[in-house]
Design an enzyme around this catalytic site. Sequence first.
Site, short mmCIF file in Angstrom:
data_model
loop_
_atom_site.label_atom_id
_atom_site.label_comp_id
_atom_site.label_asym_id
_atom_site.label_seq_id
_atom_site.Cartn_x
_atom_site.Cartn_y
_atom_site.Cartn_z
N ASP A 48 11.07 -0.20 -10.08
CA ASP A 48 10.12 -1.30 -10.20
C ASP A 48 8.96 -0.87 -11.10
OD1 ASP A 48 11.68 -2.60 -8.31
OD2 ASP A 48 10.37 -2.05 -6.64
N ASP A 83 5.18 -0.80 -10.78
CA ASP A 83 4.15 -0.90 -9.74
C ASP A 83 2.77 -0.87 -10.39
OD1 ASP A 83 5.71 -0.85 -7.25
OD2 ASP A 83 6.34 1.11 -7.98
#
Length: 229
Positions: free
Chosen positions: A146, A148
């Site tokens: 991901d 972040d």
Amino acid sequence: MTDIRDRSWQRHDLLQVAPVAWRLALGSAPLVAELPFVRGWSERGWPVILRRHAEHEDSDLVPVGLPLPPGAGRHRVALLLPRAAILHIRRPPTLRAAAWAADPAWRATINALLELGERRHVEPAVVGSLLWQHLTGLPYLTPSSDLDLLWPIRCLRDAYPLLDGIARVQQTACLRIDGELILPDSTAVQWRELWNARLGSDDAEILGKSLAGVRLIARSSVVPSGYDA
């Protein structure tokens, strides 16, 4: 001695540890010391990250952590250090500064988020895998990683316009955009949770995080009542 619950310390602060103090801490944690990269971590100039105290940990010591890259087993190291071991403290780097370490396929998404930050006058910072790859050069990023981010907002009325923009970028992104909004009082709320709660009642609750712990806060305390999502 400065208490880490003081407002001058924040979640995700990066701490540079004196190499001598690092070696002493590892002397009390031999199993940790044998993990890849850990023994020479401080000597390489790599920081650790401030974390919350776990239950029963000595509140006079500074709780720090670091994750190891997937190829080293994804271990999460947690240690306690004396305050004198910390040479300096800094906030996580900006997305703009860390973008060089990202997968080239992320470029369009990163550019869109940087443009959003410019429009909303918010400079996003990186945490998670991109942070550690940027800091160390080690291979933290994987195809399933991901992105972040931390979005520090100056006033509460900025929250939903910013969330609108993040949600629009996510619609065409090639990866999951994760992370938190950092409210003016330094409480952090997960951007997706707040976005998903936008149509809920004013007494709907979301998780707020700080060094002091995790608590439920009313959605209406973050976003003014009557916002038109």
